[in-house]
Design an enzyme around this catalytic site. Structure first.
Site, PDB file in Angstrom:
ATOM      1  N   ASP A   2      21.376 -17.042 -31.156  1.00 38.51           N
ATOM      2  CA  ASP A   2      21.495 -16.141 -30.008  1.00 38.51           C
ATOM      3  C   ASP A   2      21.408 -14.677 -30.388  1.00 38.51           C
ATOM      4  O   ASP A   2      21.831 -14.293 -31.467  1.00 38.51           O
ATOM      5  CB  ASP A   2      22.856 -16.357 -29.332  1.00 38.51           C
ATOM      6  N   GLY A   3      20.944 -13.902 -29.420  1.00 36.12           N
ATOM      7  CA  GLY A   3      21.043 -12.452 -29.540  1.00 36.12           C
ATOM      8  C   GLY A   3      19.759 -11.764 -29.971  1.00 36.12           C
ATOM      9  O   GLY A   3      19.794 -10.564 -30.261  1.00 36.12           O
ATOM     10  N   GLY A   5      17.237 -11.027 -28.049  1.00 34.08           N
ATOM     11  CA  GLY A   5      16.919 -10.060 -26.996  1.00 34.08           C
ATOM     12  C   GLY A   5      17.807  -8.826 -27.101  1.00 34.08           C
ATOM     13  O   GLY A   5      17.333  -7.689 -27.027  1.00 34.08           O
ATOM     14  N   HIS A  19      12.619 -11.773 -31.156  1.00 35.98           N
ATOM     15  CA  HIS A  19      12.271 -13.142 -31.572  1.00 35.98           C
ATOM     16  C   HIS A  19      11.529 -13.124 -32.910  1.00 35.98           C
ATOM     17  O   HIS A  19      11.761 -13.971 -33.769  1.00 35.98           O
ATOM     18  CB  HIS A  19      11.423 -13.834 -30.501  1.00 35.98           C
ATOM     19  N   SER A  47      15.648 -24.443 -25.749  1.00 35.26           N
ATOM     20  CA  SER A  47      16.289 -25.538 -25.022  1.00 35.26           C
ATOM     21  C   SER A  47      15.422 -25.923 -23.820  1.00 35.26           C
ATOM     22  O   SER A  47      14.573 -25.136 -23.370  1.00 35.26           O
ATOM     23  CB  SER A  47      17.677 -25.118 -24.532  1.00 35.26           C
ATOM     24  N   ASP A  49      16.269 -25.890 -20.958  1.00 37.18           N
ATOM     25  CA  ASP A  49      16.543 -24.921 -19.888  1.00 37.18           C
ATOM     26  C   ASP A  49      15.871 -23.567 -20.134  1.00 37.18           C
ATOM     27  O   ASP A  49      15.819 -22.727 -19.235  1.00 37.18           O
ATOM     28  CB  ASP A  49      18.059 -24.735 -19.720  1.00 37.18           C
ATOM     29  N   TRP A  51      12.854 -23.070 -20.313  1.00 40.36           N
ATOM     30  CA  TRP A  51      11.630 -22.969 -19.490  1.00 40.36           C
ATOM     31  C   TRP A  51      11.871 -22.082 -18.278  1.00 40.36           C
ATOM     32  O   TRP A  51      10.933 -21.636 -17.629  1.00 40.36           O
ATOM     33  CB  TRP A  51      11.171 -24.351 -19.010  1.00 40.36           C
ATOM     34  N   LEU A 113      16.128 -30.051 -48.563  1.00 38.52           N
ATOM     35  CA  LEU A 113      16.716 -29.693 -47.263  1.00 38.52           C
ATOM     36  C   LEU A 113      15.940 -30.391 -46.157  1.00 38.52           C
ATOM     37  O   LEU A 113      14.698 -30.398 -46.171  1.00 38.52           O
ATOM     38  CB  LEU A 113      16.634 -28.168 -47.053  1.00 38.52           C
ATOM     39  N   GLU A 196      32.968 -28.778 -36.416  1.00 39.04           N
ATOM     40  CA  GLU A 196      33.724 -27.528 -36.430  1.00 39.04           C
ATOM     41  C   GLU A 196      32.821 -26.447 -35.820  1.00 39.04           C
ATOM     42  O   GLU A 196      31.589 -26.582 -35.816  1.00 39.04           O
ATOM     43  CB  GLU A 196      34.065 -27.143 -37.884  1.00 39.04           C
TER      44      GLU A 196
HETATM   45  C1  FPP Z   1      18.100 -16.888 -28.040  1.00 36.38           C
HETATM   46  O1  FPP Z   1      18.323 -15.477 -28.022  1.00 36.38           O
HETATM   47  C2  FPP Z   1      16.899 -17.160 -28.824  1.00 36.38           C
HETATM   48  C3  FPP Z   1      15.846 -17.915 -28.391  1.00 36.38           C
HETATM   49  C4  FPP Z   1      15.771 -18.566 -27.063  1.00 36.38           C
HETATM   50  C5  FPP Z   1      14.664 -18.097 -29.257  1.00 36.38           C
HETATM   51  C6  FPP Z   1      15.001 -18.417 -30.672  1.00 36.38           C
HETATM   52  C7  FPP Z   1      13.789 -18.358 -31.487  1.00 36.38           C
HETATM   53  C8  FPP Z   1      13.716 -17.802 -32.709  1.00 36.38           C
HETATM   54  C9  FPP Z   1      14.862 -17.214 -33.434  1.00 36.38           C
HETATM   55  C10 FPP Z   1      12.441 -17.857 -33.435  1.00 36.38           C
HETATM   56  C11 FPP Z   1      12.582 -19.003 -34.378  1.00 36.38           C
HETATM   57  C12 FPP Z   1      11.311 -19.458 -34.887  1.00 36.38           C
HETATM   58  C13 FPP Z   1      11.154 -20.663 -35.488  1.00 36.38           C
HETATM   59  C14 FPP Z   1       9.856 -20.972 -36.127  1.00 36.38           C
HETATM   60  C15 FPP Z   1      12.218 -21.676 -35.518  1.00 36.38           C
HETATM   61  P1  FPP Z   1      18.126 -14.733 -26.644  1.00 36.38           P
HETATM   62  O2  FPP Z   1      16.661 -14.541 -26.392  1.00 36.38           O
HETATM   63  O3  FPP Z   1      18.812 -15.503 -25.582  1.00 36.38           O
HETATM   64  O4  FPP Z   1      18.799 -13.348 -26.885  1.00 36.38           O
HETATM   65  P2  FPP Z   1      19.808 -12.640 -25.870  1.00 36.38           P
HETATM   66  O5  FPP Z   1      20.949 -13.588 -25.681  1.00 36.38           O
HETATM   67  O6  FPP Z   1      20.206 -11.405 -26.598  1.00 36.38           O
HETATM   68  O7  FPP Z   1      19.037 -12.372 -24.621  1.00 36.38           O
END
Ligand code: FPP
Length: 233
Positions: A2-3, A5, A19, A47, A49, A51, A113, A196
């Site tokens: 998360d985070g 954005g 991203h 996820s 959701d 979409w 891994l 955990e």
């Molecule tokens: C959630 O943060 C993040 C996502 C929905 C996208 C996650 C994708 C990546 C980290 C790229 C990973 C790439 C690979 C190849 C696995 P958010 O967009 O909800 O951020 P916010 O909560 O600050 O709005």
């Protein structure tokens, strides 16, 4: 993860930059994980959701996944990482589906891994599909039988030549969520029964080996009882 954005917004940049920075954090964490004793790492990338997000962000994410796969496959293979993608695959763009299949095949011999990336994943959908499969098989719905059907419902690659028959990922030991969010958000609900949790304030693009080491050290200091009493000292 998360985070992304918020990380970008704080820098006056578009969300997609967040991203992209998230991909660099994925690389740092994947590189550090085996040396820190992690043998299975599941990253929640998209996820079912997600979409609901604007089409521009969704297509940017799909393009980013495809690009990251193409860029990282050789490195993953060299590092002994086996890649699996969990979640539905039928709603993904064809180029991404092909990239995933290629990535899974190329890395099939990795033993350091098991990297699982959840894309178009919903634990609830996987549970419903597992129940359907269990019923169709005529098997009694024991925990063991259900877990097997759930593994098959979770990993579309199961049954492919490089997947071990009946392969099931272990239960989740630790869920790490960044950017201060404290929710499970439809992630591996069955597999997290005794997980955990660690909720970190920094945004995902700030994750690195040091932060991973710290969260694992904290996890290892905990007493896990699985409902029993702690072992006598
Ligand atoms: C959630 O943060 C993040 C996502 C929905 C996208 C996650 C994708 C990546 C980290 C790229 C990973 C790439 C690979 C190849 C696995 P958010 O967009 O909800 O951020 P916010 O909560 O600050 O709005």
């Amino acid at each position: 993860m998360d985070g992304n954005g918020r990380w970008a917004a704080r820098r006056g940049r578009p969300r997609t930059d967040g991203h992209r920075a998230g991909v660099e954090a994925v690389r740092r964490v994947v590189e550090a994980a085996p040396g820190l004793g992690v043998s299975t790492l599941t990253l929640y990338a998209f996820s079912a959701d997600n979409w609901k997000r604007p089409e521009t962000e969704v297509s940017a994410l799909m393009a980013l996944f495809r690009w990251a796969l193409r860029r990282e496959i050789v490195r993953l293979k060299r590092a002994g990482v086996r890649l699996s993608v969990i979640g539905r695959r039928d709603r993904l763009p064809e180029a991404l589906r092909n990239g995933i299949a290629r990535g899974e095949w190329e890395t099939r011999r990795g033993t350091r891994l098991h990297l699982r990336i959840a894309v178009d994943y919903s634990a609830r959908d996987a549970l419903v599909e597992a129940a359907r499969r269990c019923q169709a098989s005529g098997e009694a719905p024991t925990r063991a039988a259900f877990a097997r059907h759930l593994a098959a419902a979770t990993s579309p690659s199961m049954g492919h030549p490089h997947t071990l028959p009946g392969e099931q990922a272990p239960d989740v030991d630790l869920v790490v969520r960044t950017a201060g969010e404290q929710r499970l958000s439809d992630f591996l609900l069955w597999e997290c029964a005794y997980a955990e949790f660690a909720f970190l304030e920094p945004c995902w693009p700030e994750m690195d080996a040091e932060a991973l080491a710290a969260v694992l050290a904290d996890f290892r200091s905990r007493t896990r009882k699985f409902g029993a009493l702690p072992e006598a000292a």
